[in-house]
Design a protein around this motif. Structure first.
Motif, PDB file in Angstrom:
ATOM      1  N   ILE A   1       0.854  -1.193   0.000  1.00 29.91           N
ATOM      2  CA  ILE A   1       0.000   0.000   0.000  1.00 29.91           C
ATOM      3  C   ILE A   1       0.892   1.246   0.000  1.00 29.91           C
ATOM      4  N   ALA A   2       0.650   2.146  -0.940  1.00 24.29           N
ATOM      5  CA  ALA A   2       1.420   3.398  -0.976  1.00 24.29           C
ATOM      6  C   ALA A   2       0.970   4.287   0.176  1.00 24.29           C
ATOM      7  N   GLU A   3       1.937   5.046   0.714  1.00 20.26           N
ATOM      8  CA  GLU A   3       1.629   5.901   1.871  1.00 20.26           C
ATOM      9  C   GLU A   3       0.444   6.836   1.576  1.00 20.26           C
ATOM     10  N   LYS A   4       0.393   7.362   0.359  1.00 22.57           N
ATOM     11  CA  LYS A   4      -0.663   8.346   0.060  1.00 22.57           C
ATOM     12  C   LYS A   4      -2.056   7.716  -0.024  1.00 22.57           C
ATOM     13  N   PHE A   5      -2.122   6.390  -0.192  1.00 27.23           N
ATOM     14  CA  PHE A   5      -3.429   5.713  -0.213  1.00 27.23           C
ATOM     15  C   PHE A   5      -3.741   4.981   1.092  1.00 27.23           C
ATOM     16  N   ALA A   6      -2.804   5.017   2.039  1.00 25.89           N
ATOM     17  CA  ALA A   6      -2.934   4.189   3.251  1.00 25.89           C
ATOM     18  C   ALA A   6      -4.170   4.543   4.071  1.00 25.89           C
ATOM     19  N   HIS A   7      -4.589   5.809   4.050  1.00 21.20           N
ATOM     20  CA  HIS A   7      -5.745   6.235   4.854  1.00 21.20           C
ATOM     21  C   HIS A   7      -7.034   5.521   4.436  1.00 21.20           C
ATOM     22  N   ARG A   8      -7.036   4.932   3.231  1.00 19.39           N
ATOM     23  CA  ARG A   8      -8.237   4.220   2.769  1.00 19.39           C
ATOM     24  C   ARG A   8      -8.388   2.843   3.411  1.00 19.39           C
ATOM     25  N   TYR A   9      -7.392   2.417   4.162  1.00 18.85           N
ATOM     26  CA  TYR A   9      -7.373   1.048   4.679  1.00 18.85           C
ATOM     27  C   TYR A   9      -7.749   0.938   6.150  1.00 18.85           C
ATOM     28  N   TYR A  10      -8.074   2.068   6.792  1.00 22.33           N
ATOM     29  CA  TYR A  10      -8.537   2.030   8.189  1.00 22.33           C
ATOM     30  C   TYR A  10      -9.485   3.189   8.407  1.00 22.33           C
ATOM     31  N   ASN A  11     -10.531   2.964   9.192  1.00 22.90           N
ATOM     32  CA  ASN A  11     -11.416   4.072   9.554  1.00 22.90           C
ATOM     33  C   ASN A  11     -11.880   4.021  11.003  1.00 22.90           C
ATOM     34  N   GLN A  12     -11.336   3.067  11.778  1.00 23.49           N
ATOM     35  CA  GLN A  12     -11.689   2.992  13.194  1.00 23.49           C
ATOM     36  C   GLN A  12     -10.430   2.947  14.045  1.00 23.49           C
ATOM     37  N   ILE A  13     -10.567   3.504  15.238  1.00 26.04           N
ATOM     38  CA  ILE A  13      -9.421   3.611  16.146  1.00 26.04           C
ATOM     39  C   ILE A  13      -9.893   3.413  17.581  1.00 26.04           C
ATOM     40  N   THR A  14      -8.988   2.949  18.428  1.00 27.07           N
ATOM     41  CA  THR A  14      -9.248   2.906  19.869  1.00 27.07           C
ATOM     42  C   THR A  14      -7.915   2.974  20.597  1.00 27.07           C
ATOM     43  N   VAL A  15      -7.961   2.824  21.917  1.00 23.67           N
ATOM     44  CA  VAL A  15      -6.735   2.658  22.688  1.00 23.67           C
ATOM     45  C   VAL A  15      -6.650   1.204  23.131  1.00 23.67           C
ATOM     46  N   GLY A  16      -5.438   0.728  23.294  1.00 24.71           N
ATOM     47  CA  GLY A  16      -5.220  -0.641  23.760  1.00 24.71           C
ATOM     48  C   GLY A  16      -3.939  -0.711  24.560  1.00 24.71           C
ATOM     49  N   ILE A  17      -3.755  -1.843  25.218  1.00 28.08           N
ATOM     50  CA  ILE A  17      -2.544  -2.056  26.016  1.00 28.08           C
ATOM     51  C   ILE A  17      -1.727  -3.181  25.382  1.00 28.08           C
ATOM     52  N   ASP A  18      -0.474  -2.892  25.121  1.00 26.91           N
ATOM     53  CA  ASP A  18       0.504  -3.905  24.713  1.00 26.91           C
ATOM     54  C   ASP A  18       1.218  -4.354  25.990  1.00 26.91           C
ATOM     55  N   PHE A  19       0.641  -5.385  26.647  1.00 29.56           N
ATOM     56  CA  PHE A  19       1.273  -5.860  27.894  1.00 29.56           C
ATOM     57  C   PHE A  19       2.617  -6.509  27.581  1.00 29.56           C
ATOM     58  N   THR A  20       3.590  -6.195  28.396  1.00 28.16           N
ATOM     59  CA  THR A  20       4.963  -6.648  28.179  1.00 28.16           C
ATOM     60  C   THR A  20       5.547  -7.159  29.486  1.00 28.16           C
ATOM     61  N   ALA A  21       6.069  -8.393  29.464  1.00 33.61           N
ATOM     62  CA  ALA A  21       6.802  -8.914  30.627  1.00 33.61           C
ATOM     63  C   ALA A  21       8.213  -8.343  30.529  1.00 33.61           C
ATOM     64  N   ARG A  22       8.423  -7.198  31.198  1.00 38.75           N
ATOM     65  CA  ARG A  22       9.675  -6.442  30.985  1.00 38.75           C
ATOM     66  C   ARG A  22      10.890  -7.242  31.446  1.00 38.75           C
ATOM     67  N   ASP A  23      10.743  -8.034  32.503  1.00 40.26           N
ATOM     68  CA  ASP A  23      11.882  -8.834  32.975  1.00 40.26           C
ATOM     69  C   ASP A  23      12.306  -9.844  31.902  1.00 40.26           C
ATOM     70  N   ILE A  24      11.327 -10.478  31.257  1.00 44.65           N
ATOM     71  CA  ILE A  24      11.659 -11.456  30.210  1.00 44.65           C
ATOM     72  C   ILE A  24      12.187 -10.733  28.978  1.00 44.65           C
ATOM     73  N   GLN A  25      11.588  -9.575  28.653  1.00 41.95           N
ATOM     74  CA  GLN A  25      12.065  -8.835  27.476  1.00 41.95           C
ATOM     75  C   GLN A  25      13.525  -8.417  27.662  1.00 41.95           C
ATOM     76  N   ASP A  26      13.882  -7.975  28.863  1.00 45.57           N
ATOM     77  CA  ASP A  26      15.280  -7.586  29.116  1.00 45.57           C
ATOM     78  C   ASP A  26      16.219  -8.774  28.873  1.00 45.57           C
ATOM     79  N   GLN A  27      15.793  -9.969  29.306  1.00 46.28           N
ATOM     80  CA  GLN A  27      16.634 -11.165  29.119  1.00 46.28           C
ATOM     81  C   GLN A  27      16.800 -11.498  27.633  1.00 46.28           C
ATOM     82  N   VAL A  28      15.686 -11.523  26.882  1.00 44.32           N
ATOM     83  CA  VAL A  28      15.792 -11.939  25.470  1.00 44.32           C
ATOM     84  C   VAL A  28      16.479 -10.866  24.630  1.00 44.32           C
ATOM     85  N   LYS A  29      16.267  -9.588  24.984  1.00 47.03           N
ATOM     86  CA  LYS A  29      16.961  -8.512  24.253  1.00 47.03           C
ATOM     87  C   LYS A  29      18.470  -8.643  24.414  1.00 47.03           C
ATOM     88  N   GLU A  30      18.883  -8.943  25.642  1.00 44.80           N
ATOM     89  CA  GLU A  30      20.316  -9.073  25.929  1.00 44.80           C
ATOM     90  C   GLU A  30      20.935 -10.183  25.085  1.00 44.80           C
TER      91      GLU A  30
END
Ligand code: ZN
Length: 203
Positions: free
Chosen positions: A68-97
């Motif tokens: 999808i070209a950036e200039k046409f991208a707005h045609r591909y969504y028309n609804q929005i909300t808020v959400g939570i991306d829950f993250t186990a930060r202790d595990i993320q720190d381990q795997v990132k390392e």
């Protein structure tokens, strides 16, 4: 339905986790089993002791698209909300390392909490959407969409270069600064332009 997430899309959040500000969007996916909606309670998992909330604007894709070209991208969504991306930060720190993938830290059941969707057209300030997370009635995150490093259309263009987007797919667009830990008994409330779209308890 799939869930695609953007990481490090706000400079102030990248800095608070000591990550470099990216030159192209950081992309990762969550399985459909990660979805938690209808303000159902979230049950604190046994494998982490440092579970973090990340409040994000979430887009819903409304038609199939690839390259999808950036200039046409707005045609591909028309609804929005808020959400939570829950993250186990202790595990993320381990795997990132270790340079390993983030699935153990980010893809577990119910790690993608999603609020009630509203039409983008109904927003008074769609070019700079304000959103907030309150934890136990205290404001902990306060974001504005103009502070995204990569805006909605750039994100859609970039993702669809690699992954076909389909109706119903959800895009988590990254979190601003202020991420932090939750504990059993906490109540999280997500607000978009003054409207409460998310309200659930950690059990
Ligand atoms: Zn995130």
């Amino acid at each position: 339905m799939k869930i695609i997430c953007i990481g490090r899309n706000y400079a102030d959040h990248a800095k608070e986790l000591n990550n470099a500000v990216p030159t192209q969007p950081v992309i990762f996916c969550k399985p459909d089993t990660a979805l938690l909606d209808n303000n159902e309670p979230f049950y604190y998992p046994s494998f982490t002791t440092n579970l973090h909330y990340e409040l994000e604007l979430v887009l819903k894709i409304n038609k199939q698209g690839k390259n999808i070209a950036e200039k046409f991208a707005h045609r591909y969504y028309n609804q929005i909300t808020v959400g939570i991306d829950f993250t186990a930060r202790d595990i993320q720190d381990q795997v990132k390392e270790k340079g390993l993938p983030w699935e153990r830290a980010k893809c577990f059941d119910n790690s993608a909490v999603v609020g009630t969707f509203v039409e983008l057209d109904s927003l008074t300030n769609a070019s700079n959407i304000e959103f907030q997370l309150h934890k136990n009635n205290t404001l902990v995150q306060h974001g504005f969409s103009q502070n995204m490093l990569f805006n909605f259309d750039k994100i859609i263009a970039e993702i669809s270069t690699f992954i076909t987007l389909r109706t119903g797919d959800l895009i988590y667009t990254g979190t601003p600064a202020g991420v932090g830990a939750v504990a059993i008994g906490d109540v999280l409330v997500g607000i978009l332009e003054g409207k409460e779209l998310l309200n659930f308890e950690i059990k």
